[in-house]
Design a protein around this motif. Structure first.
Motif, short mmCIF file in Angstrom:
data_model
loop_
_atom_site.label_atom_id
_atom_site.label_comp_id
_atom_site.label_asym_id
_atom_site.label_seq_id
_atom_site.Cartn_x
_atom_site.Cartn_y
_atom_site.Cartn_z
N LEU A 166 0.82 -1.20 0.00
CA LEU A 166 0.00 0.00 0.00
C LEU A 166 0.86 1.26 0.00
O LEU A 166 0.59 2.23 -0.73
CB LEU A 166 -0.92 0.00 1.22
CG LEU A 166 -2.09 -0.99 1.18
CD1 LEU A 166 -2.72 -1.10 2.56
CD2 LEU A 166 -3.13 -0.57 0.15
N LYS A 192 2.63 1.53 -3.48
CA LYS A 192 1.84 1.60 -4.71
C LYS A 192 0.55 2.39 -4.56
O LYS A 192 -0.18 2.57 -5.54
CB LYS A 192 1.53 0.19 -5.20
CG LYS A 192 2.78 -0.63 -5.48
CD LYS A 192 2.47 -2.09 -5.75
CE LYS A 192 3.75 -2.90 -5.93
NZ LYS A 192 3.48 -4.34 -6.11
N GLY A 193 0.24 2.84 -3.34
CA GLY A 193 -0.97 3.61 -3.13
C GLY A 193 -2.14 2.74 -2.70
O GLY A 193 -2.12 1.52 -2.86
N ALA A 194 -3.18 3.40 -2.17
CA ALA A 194 -4.32 2.69 -1.60
C ALA A 194 -5.56 2.74 -2.47
O ALA A 194 -6.62 2.28 -2.06
CB ALA A 194 -4.64 3.27 -0.22
N ALA A 195 -5.43 3.27 -3.69
CA ALA A 195 -6.60 3.35 -4.56
C ALA A 195 -7.13 1.97 -4.88
O ALA A 195 -6.36 1.04 -5.11
CB ALA A 195 -6.25 4.09 -5.85
N ALA A 196 -8.45 1.84 -4.91
CA ALA A 196 -9.07 0.53 -5.20
C ALA A 196 -8.90 0.18 -6.67
O ALA A 196 -8.84 1.06 -7.52
CB ALA A 196 -10.55 0.60 -4.84
#
Length: 381
Positions: free
Chosen positions: A374, A377-381
């Motif tokens: 996360l 790479k980020g938490a976007a769904a």
């Protein structure tokens, strides 16, 4: 949402096999800690080993979703049997991805036919979660190698014919200095310690194995020298889907047992299923088993679609493993004192569940992987 007609057919066939062949002997296998070779022979005939091995290599050529469905249904019968399926899946995946044509031709047919018993050999006394601590070493000797060292807690070690052994081939290179070797467990210099007597999944044979100047031919090297760590790690996403599905199978069996017992057991003049406290226990088991199943199927679908699946596989394994422990405890609670007695299925399920939080990477490590993915790479769904 990821299930096709083919998936359903394989699932139903495996469920029937589990009901008719595995479940009737699960209590006996747990009690006697016996390796059920006869069950594995029947599974091989049904094509339940090496589920994702391509047809061109002698396998059924199914996808990871199919593998997850098979693992759940086998585990619903008895987790130790599912664990054997998972072990063969990892080994066959290594051979398919990294083996030479000669290695595949020599080993795959008998592995898939349950004629050759295999072991996946990583763990050592100083190298559990931290694989960089392995001390087993292979040194070049002419065209071949000499292997020395030892492994512990190796699944199938007491009964294996063939081991896929991670060993250090360059001490100075860290993770890049490890290689995998295919080792004949009947060769001179290979010795096995006593079988471990475990808390759960007791029909799974686990024990130590030692290598004392074991001579290996050049053909024993699997894949590229120095890439063994990365090769072993490359199959762990699928392995975590498998253990997640195994955990779901345990929890599903607990749910079914709890529902049946609650409707049969009477106290205060009525079935205990009519008491709200028991209903809440059952509801908690049901919601978590469904959530775990969906996480496992999503992770499997990610692998099959070629997406970045690591976070999803760790989430599935972690949630399903934790749910199996918590919700089989609830199933025991529904049974009351009977659930604490050997011979009642839920007592075994509770013991079988615990290892799901430990093997294939502890659930603490899974949380670290999830967070790392996360944050990177980020938490976007």
């Amino acid at each position: 949402m990821y299930i096709t007609e083919t998936h359903s057919q394989v699932r139903d066939m495996t469920r029937q096999f589990a009901n008719e062949v595995i479940r009737p002997v699960a209590e006996e296998l747990d009690r006697e800690e016996r390796f059920p070779a006869e069950i594995y022979s029947q599974m091989a005939e049904l094509g339940l080993f090496g589920i994702s091995v391509p047809e061109a290599m002698g396998g059924p050529g199914f996808d990871t979703v199919t593998y997850a469905l098979v693992m759940e249904e086998l585990s619903r019968g008895y987790a130790s049997v599912a664990d054997q399926c998972g072990l063969v899946e990892l080994i066959s995946t290594l051979l398919c991805r990294h083996g030479t044509e000669a290695q595949r031709a020599r080993h795959l047919p008998d592995i898939l036919a349950a004629k050759t018993r295999v072991a996946y050999c990583i763990t050592e006394p100083e190298a559990g979660t931290d694989v960089s601590g392995i001390r087993t070493e292979a040194v070049r000797d002419g065209d071949g190698w000499i292997l020395n060292g030892g492994k512990i807690w190796i699944h199938n070690a007491p009964v294996a014919d063939l081991g896929f052994v991670l060993a250090r081939t360059d001490r100075a290179a860290g993770h890049r200095g490890m290689s995998i070797f295919i080792v004949d467990f009947h060769a001179k210099g290979v010795s096995r310690g006593p079988k471990e007597h475990k808390m759960g999944q007791r029909a799974s044979q686990v024990g130590p194995v030692s290598f004392d100047d074991v001579r290996l031919p050049a053909a024993a090297l699997l894949g590229t020298e120095g890439r063994g760590f990365h090769m072993m790690m490359s199959v762990l996403d699928k392995g975590r889907v498998g253990i997640g599905a195994l955990a779901v199978g345990i929890t599903q069996a607990g749910l079914e047992a709890a529902v049946d017992y609650a409707q049969q057991r009477r106290q205060f003049g009525k079935a205990i299923s009519e008491f709200q406290g028991v209903q809440w226990l059952i509801a908690d088991i049901a919601k978590d088993v469904e959530a775990a199943r969906l996480l496992v199927h999503q992770a499997a679908f990610k692998i099959d679609s070629g997406a970045d699946a690591t976070r999803f596989c760790s989430m599935a394994k972690c949630f399903a493993g934790d749910a199996a422990v918590a919700r089989t405890a609830d199933a025991v609670q529904v049974f009351g004192g009977s659930g604490y007695i050997r011979g009642f299925e839920v007592e075994r399920l509770y013991r079988d569940a615990k290892i799901c939080q430990i093997y294939e990477g502890t659930n603490q490590i899974q949380r670290m992987i999830i967070a790392r993915e996360l944050l990177a790479k980020g938490a976007a769904a």
